[in-house]
Design an enzyme around this catalytic site. Structure first.
Site, PDB file in Angstrom:
ATOM      1  N   HIS A 124      29.424 -23.480   4.533  1.00 24.85           N
ATOM      2  CA  HIS A 124      30.671 -22.720   4.435  1.00 24.85           C
ATOM      3  C   HIS A 124      30.511 -21.614   3.400  1.00 24.85           C
ATOM      4  CE1 HIS A 124      33.420 -25.705   6.549  1.00 24.85           C
ATOM      5  NE2 HIS A 124      32.266 -26.358   6.463  1.00 24.85           N
ATOM      6  N   SER A 182      34.305 -26.583  16.692  1.00 27.09           N
ATOM      7  CA  SER A 182      35.293 -27.654  16.534  1.00 27.09           C
ATOM      8  C   SER A 182      36.303 -27.555  17.666  1.00 27.09           C
ATOM      9  CB  SER A 182      35.968 -27.543  15.169  1.00 27.09           C
ATOM     10  OG  SER A 182      36.928 -28.547  14.985  1.00 27.09           O
ATOM     11  N   ASP A 235      45.354 -18.563  11.547  1.00 29.95           N
ATOM     12  CA  ASP A 235      45.168 -18.874  10.128  1.00 29.95           C
ATOM     13  C   ASP A 235      44.552 -17.652   9.451  1.00 29.95           C
ATOM     14  OD1 ASP A 235      44.603 -19.818   7.630  1.00 29.95           O
ATOM     15  OD2 ASP A 235      43.514 -21.599   8.287  1.00 29.95           O
ATOM     16  N   ASP A 348       8.456   2.533 -12.395  1.00 30.99           N
ATOM     17  CA  ASP A 348       8.692   1.719 -11.210  1.00 30.99           C
ATOM     18  C   ASP A 348       7.648   2.067 -10.159  1.00 30.99           C
ATOM     19  OD1 ASP A 348      11.114   0.252 -11.899  1.00 30.99           O
ATOM     20  OD2 ASP A 348      12.094   2.204 -11.905  1.00 30.99           O
ATOM     21  N   LYS A 521     -12.148 -40.149  -4.868  1.00 32.02           N
ATOM     22  CA  LYS A 521     -10.950 -39.915  -5.685  1.00 32.02           C
ATOM     23  C   LYS A 521     -11.159 -40.584  -7.032  1.00 32.02           C
ATOM     24  CE  LYS A 521      -5.933 -39.886  -5.553  1.00 32.02           C
ATOM     25  NZ  LYS A 521      -5.819 -40.027  -6.996  1.00 32.02           N
ATOM     26  N   GLU A 667     -10.907 -45.275  -6.816  1.00 31.92           N
ATOM     27  CA  GLU A 667      -9.483 -45.265  -6.479  1.00 31.92           C
ATOM     28  C   GLU A 667      -9.237 -44.956  -5.012  1.00 31.92           C
ATOM     29  OE1 GLU A 667      -5.345 -43.395  -8.321  1.00 31.92           O
ATOM     30  OE2 GLU A 667      -7.240 -42.353  -8.598  1.00 31.92           O
TER      31      GLU A 667
END
Length: 814
Positions: A124, A182, A235, A348, A521, A667
């Site tokens: 919204h 809706s 509305d 710039d 690892k 690992e």
């Protein structure tokens, strides 16, 4: 893994996003999943972003889906942006009666996808955008919500829509209908920004009252529900600055996945008019149907939306294009460098790209020599008309001050990436610039306000220079081993904020087949090591300087054949020669030089290298993995006194490698795509970690004090993992593995962080009674057996703190 637990890390237009619960059903009536919701917003973004850009977003979230008619899902409005939101999400502040709130601004596709990940089904927005100073601007859209009362439907709403159109068109407002997803229809018309929200609301109210007077049996303008039966409410109140309306192209949280869909007037004439669902809307957009485009363009969407939102046409002499959309140029791309005497004098630099001018503020201008780098800060895209702009921007306006064109011309781009640009600029004949080869290298941040280095390069790429003499032999250091120069060599200053590339968790099945390399690892601390002019600097994943803690690696400069940036793992070996994270613990937080010296002998470390990012000042990150690996192996020359090596890769299939890792006590394994480039700071699916033992990084949110013989010590730590909303989700307490000395050190640290409020979402009552909460800033690691059905780690054992990690790095390992 159950469908509802699916998760993955994805890249959306250069932004990394962690998506979770992709298999969760959000619309039971159709089976639409969260993954499909995310996909919808990713696909609809090109037409939806222009609709919502620059506006504060209020979200309606259905975390567990919309439910059914008999058991509707819970929904809540969310305005304030949570602290855990990615830093790249643009935000704006609105002051409410209960205090200021930060709102997200969905200016790009990545933000829309992030909102979808938060289960924000509905988006919204108000009819205004933020001004450059952060205040609410005047509306650029007028909206009417046509809401059918009992006994009325879309056909009657379409009739009222045509009546509204017949009044608006003669006064220069051409409305676009949107079936709301809706019950009713929304009508939008573009405004020129010259009216306030109050004035727009009053105009809408007057129009609604006039139509009610002419059609009292069809239309009502009063908000009283008792008057709506058998009529359509116009509305007008959603033009109020404090009101929001469902955004065009947003999903709706209805039983079916309908969409607030822009429509054509011909469609409104169809007696079978109905609401559209998400698949239908995507199909329309794919066919090029975007009825809302005229308002999107006028309203400020597109790549110049930020530029237009930051300026007022009647207040600045700067060019103000009629559209926020790009104007591509088919010729040679142009550039301009403007001398800007603003509050802080700077230049710039603007390069034409994709129909706009990509812009950077450069305080010191273009470097005069290749030995100097200058800071450049990226700003908003500017319109092509800015190429020749000269004038004085009035005091009080954005960028106030005089601006003149210092140089302009054309350029040829050798490389244009999100984080690196190389181009040769050719200025005007006799101009101050001449022809110059420049590199822009991003060092921090993304998008607007990101920091870059502007480097003046030699006209042609140079081969790696001969380095300094070796301190061990006195003979000249040879060049890096040939085979060939790195692809697209970049002669640039070392990158000061490089971060290691990260792996995503996975299984052996994900990396089956060819095209992968397998590495072991290691159970240690990840570091990037920079060797430059005989100096060595070690940096952890979090950016912490680790150099002083590991003096035994000072000789790394003599072990490499050239200056370089290499990636590896610092490990400490146990009595069986296996990397041990527990053994690393004493080395990780020591700062006293004498204590460090003692630990060098008692807890020696090794640096295991597995990648190279730069050799002799030339980046190698764009080379494929297998080429970088070959360079790394040739780069290292073994020195017995320097504890560094390039370990061999693993052989066989991923399953074979995992079995061998288990036998060796490692690992796990990391699988890497052979053709993948190195992506600094990015967690990429091109690297996949396959772990044997279950370990988990956690955030410490509290502790329980010891009792009896443990009085004055830590009984257990209360730990958690940041959830989808950023709040800390409790995953259990852990006391096993915390030694006497570590307990005392931890307790001293935690006492400095004590707070009265729990950082967790929920903690079992049994763990709350004697808990002392702390600020959730410390990261640690634990081993555990498995996750329980409630998400708690079973049989956890503390492995130690991870000062190389921050809470934002912590994710649940599956």
């Amino acid at each position: 893994m159950a469908a509802g637990e699916e998760r993955q890390t994805v890249e959306v237009d250069g932004r990394m996003l962690r998506l979770t619960n992709l298999g969760k059903v959000m619309y039971p009536s159709t089976g639409m999943t969260k993954g499909e919701v995310v996909s919808y917003y990713a696909q609809i973004a090109p037409v939806m972003v222009p609709v919502v850009a620059g506006r504060p977003v209020t979200r309606k979230r259905w975390v567990h889906g919309v439910g059914t008619a008999d058991a509707p899902g819970d929904v809540f409005f969310e305005k304030n942006l949570a602290e855990h939101a990615p830093e790249w999400v643009r935000r704006g502040t609105i002051r409410h009666s209960d205090g200021p709130k930060d709102y997200p601004i969905a200016d790009d596709r990545a933000t829309l996808v992030w909102l979808a990940q938060q289960a924000s089904l509905e988006v919204h927005v108000p009819q205004w955008r933020f001004r450059p100073d952060g205040s609410a601007g005047d509306p650029d859209r007028l909206v009417f919500d046509l809401d059918p009362g009992e006994g009325m439907g879309l056909v009657e709403c379409a009739e009222v829509a045509r009546l509204v159109r017949d009044i608006l068109q003669p006064i220069g407002l051409d409305p676009i209908p949107v079936t709301s997803g809706s019950k009713g229809i929304h009508l939008y018309a573009a405004l020129d920004g010259s009216q306030t929200s109050q004035q727009a609301s009053e105009v809408a109210h007057e129009l609604a009252r006039a139509l009610e007077a002419d059609h009292p049996d069809l239309i009502v303008s009063s908000m009283r529900k008792t008057l709506r039966t058998g009529r359509v409410l116009i509305d007008w109140s959603q033009n109020n600055a404090n009101k929001t309306t469902i955004a065009p192209y947003s999903l709706r949280g209805r039983l079916r996945p309908t969409v607030a869909a822009p429509r054509t007037w011909d469609e409104l004439d169809d007696p079978g008019l109905r609401q559209l669902e998400w698949t239908e809307v995507l199909a329309r957009v794919a066919d090029g149907v975007d009825p809302f485009a005229p308002i999107s363009r006028v309203g400020g969407g597109g790549p110049l939306a930020t530029y237009l939102a930051m300026r007022s046409a009647d207040a600045t002499p700067e060019p103000m294009p009629a559209s926020a959309w790009a104007v591509p140029n088919d010729g040679t791309p142009r550039f301009t460098i403007q001398d800007h005497h603003a509050r802080a004098h700077h230049f710039d630099l603007r390069l034409e790209r994709d129909g706009v001018l990509k812009s950077w503020a450069v305080p010191k201008g273009v470097p005069e020599t290749s030995g100097t780098n200058h800071l450049a800060v990226q700003t908003e895209d500017h319109p092509i008309e800015y190429l020749t702009f000269e004038g004085t921007i009035p005091t009080g306006e954005y960028g106030a001050g005089s601006m003149t064109v210092w140089e302009t011309g054309t350029y040829d781009a050798e490389k244009w990436r999100d984080d690196e640009i190389i181009a040769t600029l050719t200025g005007r004949p006799g101009g101050p610039l001449g022809t110059v080869r420049l590199a822009l290298i991003r060092t921090d941040g993304e998008g607007e306000k990101s920091s870059w280095l502007l480097h003046r390069m030699k006209e042609q790429p140079a081969a790696p220079a001969v380095g300094r003499p070796s301190t061990s032999s006195g003979s000249p250091r040879p060049k890096p081993a040939e085979p060939s120069k790195p692809a697209e060599p970049v002669e640039a200053e070392p990158h000061p904020t490089l971060r290691p590339m990260l792996a995503t968790p996975g299984t052996a099945g994900l990396v089956s087949g060819g095209g992968w390399a397998l590495e072991w690892k290691w159970d240690g601390i990840r570091v990037l090591a920079r060797v430059e002019d005989g100096e060595v600097r070690l940096t952890s994943r979090s950016g912490r300087d680790e150099t002083a803690r590991y003096p035994e690696l000072a000789g790394l400069a003599d072990a490499l054949r050239a200056d370089a940036v290499v990636d590896g793992e610092l490990v400490a070996l146990d009595e069986k020669g296996r990397p041990s994270f527990e053994r690393m613990q004493p080395r990780m937080n020591v700062v006293d030089a004498r204590e460090i010296a003692g630990l060098v002998a008692s807890v020696p470390v090794r640096l295991l290298l597995f990648d190279v990012l730069e050799i002799a000042g030339i980046p190698t990150v764009d080379e494929p993995y297998e080429q970088r690996r070959a360079r790394l192996e040739k780069l290292l020359r073994r020195r017995p006194e320097v504890p560094v090596e390039v370990p061999p890769q693993a052989d066989g299939t991923p399953a074979d490698a995992l079995a061998e890792a288990a036998r060796r006590g490692y690992e796990g394994v990391v699988a890497k795509r052979l053709g993948s480039r190195y992506r600094p700071g990015v967690r990429s699916p091109d690297w996949v970690k396959l772990k044997l033992s279950r370990t988990q990084e956690v955030v410490v949110g509290g502790y329980r004090r010891g009792i009896g013989s443990r009085t004055g010590k830590i009984r257990s730590l209360l730990v958690g993992i940041p959830g989808e909303d950023g709040r800390l989700e409790y995953v259990g307490r852990v006391g096993s593995g915390i030694g006497e000395r570590q307990s005392a050190e931890l307790l001293a640290t935690l006492r400095e962080l004590e707070t009265d409020a729990s950082p967790f979402v929920v903690v079992p009552a049994a763990d709350v009674a004697d808990a002392q909460w702390v600020e959730p800033v410390l990261v640690g690691e634990l081993e555990f057996g498995e996750w329980t059905s409630t998400g708690v780690a079973r049989h956890p054992r503390w492995r130690g703190l991870r000062p190389d990690k921050s809470p934002g790095d912590v994710v649940r390992e599956t």
